[in-house]
Design an enzyme around this catalytic site. Structure first.
Site, PDB file in Angstrom:
ATOM      1  N   GLY A 124       0.721  -1.465   0.005  1.00  0.00           N
ATOM      2  CA  GLY A 124      -0.103  -0.038   0.052  1.00  0.00           C
ATOM      3  C   GLY A 124       0.841   1.124   0.069  1.00  0.00           C
ATOM      4  O   GLY A 124       0.645   2.155  -0.622  1.00  0.00           O
ATOM      5  N   THR A 125       1.810   1.193   0.903  1.00  0.00           N
ATOM      6  CA  THR A 125       2.816   2.327   0.844  1.00  0.00           C
ATOM      7  C   THR A 125       3.357   2.681  -0.567  1.00  0.00           C
ATOM      8  O   THR A 125       3.271   3.920  -0.947  1.00  0.00           O
ATOM      9  CB  THR A 125       3.951   2.148   1.704  1.00  0.00           C
ATOM     10  OG1 THR A 125       3.427   1.920   3.168  1.00  0.00           O
ATOM     11  CG2 THR A 125       4.880   3.417   2.105  1.00  0.00           C
ATOM     12  N   GLN A 182      -7.687  -0.391   3.438  1.00  0.00           N
ATOM     13  CA  GLN A 182      -8.299  -0.936   4.843  1.00  0.00           C
ATOM     14  C   GLN A 182      -9.859  -1.383   4.334  1.00  0.00           C
ATOM     15  O   GLN A 182     -10.346  -2.484   4.618  1.00  0.00           O
ATOM     16  CB  GLN A 182      -8.739   0.027   5.805  1.00  0.00           C
ATOM     17  CG  GLN A 182      -7.548   0.379   6.571  1.00  0.00           C
ATOM     18  CD  GLN A 182      -7.163  -0.638   7.699  1.00  0.00           C
ATOM     19  OE1 GLN A 182      -7.896  -1.532   7.922  1.00  0.00           O
ATOM     20  NE2 GLN A 182      -5.833  -0.852   8.001  1.00  0.00           N
ATOM     21  N   ALA A 225      -2.139  -6.555   0.079  1.00  0.00           N
ATOM     22  CA  ALA A 225      -2.763  -7.925   0.568  1.00  0.00           C
ATOM     23  C   ALA A 225      -2.932  -8.229   2.056  1.00  0.00           C
ATOM     24  O   ALA A 225      -3.731  -9.193   2.374  1.00  0.00           O
ATOM     25  CB  ALA A 225      -1.669  -8.912  -0.058  1.00  0.00           C
ATOM     26  N   HIS A 226      -1.979  -7.614   2.625  1.00  0.00           N
ATOM     27  CA  HIS A 226      -1.715  -8.103   4.042  1.00  0.00           C
ATOM     28  C   HIS A 226      -2.847  -7.705   5.112  1.00  0.00           C
ATOM     29  O   HIS A 226      -2.887  -8.085   5.986  1.00  0.00           O
ATOM     30  CB  HIS A 226      -0.545  -7.736   4.840  1.00  0.00           C
ATOM     31  CG  HIS A 226      -0.021  -6.217   4.933  1.00  0.00           C
ATOM     32  ND1 HIS A 226      -0.266  -6.060   6.428  1.00  0.00           N
ATOM     33  CD2 HIS A 226       0.458  -5.400   4.460  1.00  0.00           C
ATOM     34  CE1 HIS A 226      -0.103  -4.931   6.520  1.00  0.00           C
ATOM     35  NE2 HIS A 226       0.446  -4.188   5.492  1.00  0.00           N
ATOM     36  N   THR A 267      11.739  -7.440 -11.478  1.00  0.00           N
ATOM     37  CA  THR A 267      11.220  -8.793 -11.447  1.00  0.00           C
ATOM     38  C   THR A 267      10.028  -9.001 -10.549  1.00  0.00           C
ATOM     39  O   THR A 267      10.428  -8.673  -9.172  1.00  0.00           O
ATOM     40  CB  THR A 267      11.980  -9.933 -11.643  1.00  0.00           C
ATOM     41  OG1 THR A 267      13.004  -9.600 -12.365  1.00  0.00           O
ATOM     42  CG2 THR A 267      11.425 -11.220 -11.747  1.00  0.00           C
ATOM     43  N   CYS A 300       3.521   6.953  17.379  1.00  0.00           N
ATOM     44  CA  CYS A 300       4.805   7.253  18.220  1.00  0.00           C
ATOM     45  C   CYS A 300       5.860   7.501  17.469  1.00  0.00           C
ATOM     46  O   CYS A 300       6.446   7.298  16.173  1.00  0.00           O
ATOM     47  CB  CYS A 300       5.180   5.673  18.639  1.00  0.00           C
ATOM     48  SG  CYS A 300       6.119   5.562  19.992  1.00  0.00           S
TER      49      CYS A 300
HETATM   50  C1  LIG Z   1      -5.110   2.899   4.945  1.00  0.00           C
HETATM   51  C2  LIG Z   1      -3.622   2.267   4.624  1.00  0.00           C
HETATM   52  N1  LIG Z   1      -3.035   2.633   3.562  1.00  0.00           N
HETATM   53  C3  LIG Z   1      -1.819   2.263   3.610  1.00  0.00           C
HETATM   54  C4  LIG Z   1      -1.037   1.350   4.257  1.00  0.00           C
HETATM   55  C5  LIG Z   1       0.246   0.504   3.926  1.00  0.00           C
HETATM   56  O1  LIG Z   1       0.094  -0.392   3.230  1.00  0.00           O
HETATM   57  P1  LIG Z   1       1.548  -1.437   3.212  1.00  0.00           P
HETATM   58  O2  LIG Z   1       1.791  -1.865   4.667  1.00  0.00           O
HETATM   59  O3  LIG Z   1       1.194  -2.540   2.441  1.00  0.00           O
HETATM   60  O4  LIG Z   1       2.685  -0.651   2.742  1.00  0.00           O
HETATM   61  C6  LIG Z   1      -1.961   0.713   5.353  1.00  0.00           C
HETATM   62  C7  LIG Z   1      -1.369  -0.309   6.296  1.00  0.00           C
HETATM   63  O5  LIG Z   1      -0.454  -0.237   6.732  1.00  0.00           O
HETATM   64  C8  LIG Z   1      -3.244   1.309   5.497  1.00  0.00           C
HETATM   65  O6  LIG Z   1      -4.023   0.951   6.410  1.00  0.00           O
END
Ligand SMILES: Cc1ncc(COP(=O)(O)O)c(C=O)c1O
Lengths: 77, 375
Positions: B69-70, B177, B198-199, B235, B319
């Site tokens: 996601g990041t 989310q 995915a996580h 890759t 934090c």
């Molecule tokens: C709303 C949201 N965006 C982005 C992320 C980041 O995703 P990732 O951990 O796959 O980089 C998260 C979770 O960590 C999230 O809750």
């Protein structure tokens, strides 16, 4: 083309992702069902039919439409 | 142990672990290699792409796989605002975005991009009319998350997408989310850019995707080979993405309804505790998500006490360098800093049972009472 076949447009999809996508689609089809596949000219017109044939599907027509190619494949089922 | 922190991450579904092991064993080829080993890997990769595309209501050609996601958020924001290699124009983000959006916005601001941070109401909702008024001819992107990570509020995505479309401004949503939990609007109201991972849905860490509407130009973050349409060279991590695909196809509306019922059951129990407050919206919220505070109780102390009692929740604060600051998301809702420090986030998953939820409710009640007695 007016044969009303379902069309899988793989123009712009690189090798071997195009063959992979064609195989995945053909595997959802009944034996003898046909699918029209649009491909970029060049390499895909060789490697995609080869991959389909290797998996037991039949390529029943190949048409050069100038800016792309159109294959008709028949699912192995 | 009762794990109620699925908003942070989820355990792998057994089906996902199995698919990943299988992909590792049989699809180890390079999915760009034009031979049998490459094709075997490409089949696994493209099957995952089809599954993710279906859940995104997008075309497979619009799915760019990322490391999560990041990265998807970075690609969306920087890809738009650094288009042509030059920062410029204007970026609109909501005030309650995930740090991976907020930090991109702040970094771009330092490079000269004008950043407009959209306020939200007391439930965390963005006002589409407010958004409309803020759009300018030089606005290059609007980014508003679908389901909020901290407070669980679900935005009126289709309305926001229409406001952006009317103004001709590309619209991005961080759906990490909400993905598979909340339906995305169907095209043409589907946001141009959608980040998922995915996580959060019982898939692996390090796998995600960005939906990029066909024809929307982005600058890649990295430069290299032609993978992922050149937007994400390198890759692909085939086993992780195979796991992502399976995680997506396991998503089940009936299961999410079950979680929503458990969430409501737990909420009712927790609101019976004196001085309990829910953050966000009661009705427009993610099915697995609760965020609360209890008067006079620090979120940090409560989360720690719960951990000792075997209940894992997350605290709703950021934090930074050893000190705890109130969450900017809660402050944006108008919650005073001292009260925002009381927040805890409780998030359910596939494995959560009614018995666990009832037990957790009782343990939280007890922990709150104990902490209130200890000065
Ligand atoms: C709303 C949201 N965006 C982005 C992320 C980041 O995703 P990732 O951990 O796959 O980089 C998260 C979770 O960590 C999230 O809750």
């Amino acid at each position: 083309m007016t044969d009303d076949l379902p069309v899988l447009d793989l123009r712009g999809v690189k090798c071997p992702a195009n063959a992979a996508r064609a195989l995945l689609r053909l595997e959802t089809m009944e034996a003898g069902e046909r699918l029209a596949i649009l491909l970029d000219p060049g390499e895909p017109t060789e490697s995609v039919p080869a991959a389909l044939t290797l998996e037991g599907h039949r390529v029943v027509a190949t048409t050069d439409c100038k800016d792309h190619w159109r294959l008709v494949a028949e699912a192995r089922g | 142990m009762i794990y109620l922190d699925h908003g942070s991450t989820t355990p792998l579904a057994p089906e996902v672990a199995e698919a990943m092991a299988r992909a590792t064993a049989v699809a180890w080829g390079n999915p760009s290699s034009d031979h049998g080993s490459g094709l075997a890997a490409a089949r696994v990769l493209e099957e995952a792409r089809l599954r993710v595309a279906t859940a995104l209501r997008a075309d497979p050609a619009e799915v760019v796989f990322t490391s999560g996601g990041t990265e998807a958020n970075n690609l969306a924001l920087k890809g738009r605002l650094l288009r042509g290699g030059r920062p410029g124009g204007r970026l609109v983000v909501s005030a309650i975005e995930h740090p991976s959006v907020m930090a991109c916005a702040a970094w771009l601001e330092g490079l000269g991009v004008a950043v407009d941070r959209l306020p939200v109401d007391g439930e965390g909702l963005v006002d589409p009319d407010d958004l409309r008024r803020r759009l300018r001819p030089d606005t290059r992107l609007v980014s508003v998350g679908h389901g909020n990570h901290e407070i669980g509020t679900v935005q009126p995505l289709a309305e926001l997408a229409r406001v952006c479309a009317e103004a001709g401004v590309p619209f991005h949503t961080d759906a990490c989310q909400s993905f598979t939990r909340e339906p995305l609007p169907a095209p043409p109201d589907l946001p141009d850019l959608v980040s998922v991972n995915a996580h959060k849905i019982h898939g692996p860490k390090g796998a995600g995707a960005l939906r990029v509407r066909r024809g929307l130009a982005l600058e890649p973050l990295m430069h290299g080979g032609p993978q992922e349409g050149g937007l994400r060279p390198g890759t692909q991590n085939v086993p992780a993405l195979a796991g992502f695909g399976v995680a997506v196809s396991l998503a089940d509306p009936a299961e999410y309804q079950r979680q929503a019922a458990l969430r409501d059951r737990l909420l009712e129990r927790l609101l019976s505790i004196r001085g309990a407050h829910l953050h966000g919206s009661r009705t427009r919220r993610l099915c697995h998500h609760l965020s609360l505070r209890f008067d006079g109780v620090s979120g940090r102390a409560l989360a720690a006490a719960l951990d000792r009692a075997g209940v894992r929740v997350s605290r709703g604060s950021a934090c930074s360098s050893g000190t705890t600051a109130p969450s900017p998301v809660l402050l944006a809702l108008g919650i005073p800093p001292a009260e925002a420090l009381g927040a805890v986030r409780i998030t359910l998953g596939r494995g959560t049972t009614e018995a666990e939820v009832d037990q957790a409710g009782a343990i939280i009640d007890q922990a709150v009472a104990t902490l209130r007695r200890t000065p």
